[in-house]
Design a protein around this motif. Structure first.
Motif, short mmCIF file in Angstrom:
data_model
loop_
_atom_site.label_atom_id
_atom_site.label_comp_id
_atom_site.label_asym_id
_atom_site.label_seq_id
_atom_site.Cartn_x
_atom_site.Cartn_y
_atom_site.Cartn_z
N LEU A 55 3.38 -12.12 4.76
CA LEU A 55 4.78 -12.37 5.09
C LEU A 55 5.55 -12.95 3.91
CD1 LEU A 55 4.46 -13.78 8.71
CD2 LEU A 55 5.21 -11.49 8.01
N THR A 56 4.92 -13.84 3.16
CA THR A 56 5.57 -14.43 1.98
C THR A 56 5.86 -13.35 0.95
OG1 THR A 56 4.46 -16.54 2.35
CG2 THR A 56 5.32 -16.14 0.14
N HIS A 57 4.90 -12.48 0.73
CA HIS A 57 5.07 -11.39 -0.23
C HIS A 57 6.21 -10.46 0.20
CE1 HIS A 57 4.02 -8.27 -3.11
NE2 HIS A 57 3.99 -7.42 -2.11
N GLU A 58 6.20 -10.06 1.46
CA GLU A 58 7.23 -9.15 1.97
C GLU A 58 8.61 -9.81 1.94
OE1 GLU A 58 7.01 -5.95 2.80
OE2 GLU A 58 4.88 -5.91 2.34
N HIS A 59 8.66 -11.11 2.21
CA HIS A 59 9.94 -11.83 2.20
C HIS A 59 10.52 -11.84 0.79
CE1 HIS A 59 12.83 -15.13 2.74
NE2 HIS A 59 12.83 -14.76 4.01
N LYS A 60 9.67 -12.07 -0.20
CA LYS A 60 10.13 -12.06 -1.59
C LYS A 60 10.67 -10.70 -1.99
CE LYS A 60 7.33 -15.84 -3.29
NZ LYS A 60 6.24 -16.28 -4.16
N ILE A 61 10.01 -9.64 -1.56
CA ILE A 61 10.48 -8.28 -1.84
C ILE A 61 11.87 -8.08 -1.25
CG2 ILE A 61 10.11 -5.84 -1.29
CD1 ILE A 61 7.08 -6.43 -1.51
N GLU A 62 12.07 -8.50 -0.01
CA GLU A 62 13.36 -8.35 0.64
C GLU A 62 14.44 -9.17 -0.06
OE1 GLU A 62 14.22 -6.10 3.03
OE2 GLU A 62 12.19 -5.41 2.64
N GLU A 63 14.10 -10.39 -0.48
CA GLU A 63 15.06 -11.22 -1.21
C GLU A 63 15.50 -10.55 -2.50
OE1 GLU A 63 12.90 -14.92 -1.56
OE2 GLU A 63 14.17 -15.84 -0.04
N LEU A 64 14.56 -9.93 -3.21
CA LEU A 64 14.90 -9.24 -4.45
C LEU A 64 15.82 -8.05 -4.18
CD1 LEU A 64 11.48 -9.31 -6.34
CD2 LEU A 64 13.57 -10.55 -6.94
N LYS A 65 15.57 -7.32 -3.11
CA LYS A 65 16.43 -6.19 -2.74
C LYS A 65 17.85 -6.67 -2.47
CE LYS A 65 12.97 -3.23 -0.54
NZ LYS A 65 12.54 -2.66 0.75
N ILE A 66 17.97 -7.76 -1.73
CA ILE A 66 19.29 -8.31 -1.39
C ILE A 66 19.99 -8.79 -2.66
CG2 ILE A 66 20.47 -10.21 -0.21
CD1 ILE A 66 18.25 -9.94 1.98
#
Length: 75
Positions: A55-66
């Motif tokens: 979840l931490t990894h996926e959250h970071k990916i989403e933050e970078l996209k945003i």
């Protein structure tokens, strides 16, 4: 546990289905649900840590996209 899908399947075992509308929000709610399962001693420490890492990894990916979209993603 390697993917967000794996975390979803773990939560599904306990009747927890998460869909808020935005992927980053879904990840955040899944993390909260995971915390509750762990505090209630329903899942093992190994399952908890593994799922939290995903979840931490996926959250970071989403933050970078945003962040990319907000910084003039079209150029």
């Amino acid at each position: 546990m390697k993917t967000l899908y794996d975390v979803q399947q773990l939560l599904k075992k306990f009747g927890i289905y998460v869909y808020v509308g935005k992927r980053i929000w879904d990840i955040e709610v899944m993390a909260l649900e995971l915390d509750h399962l762990y505090k209630a001693k329903i899942i093992s420490n190994k399952e908890f840590v593994s799922a939290k890492l995903v979840l931490t990894h996926e959250h970071k990916i989403e933050e970078l996209k945003i962040k990319k979209l907000n910084n003039g993603g079209g150029l």
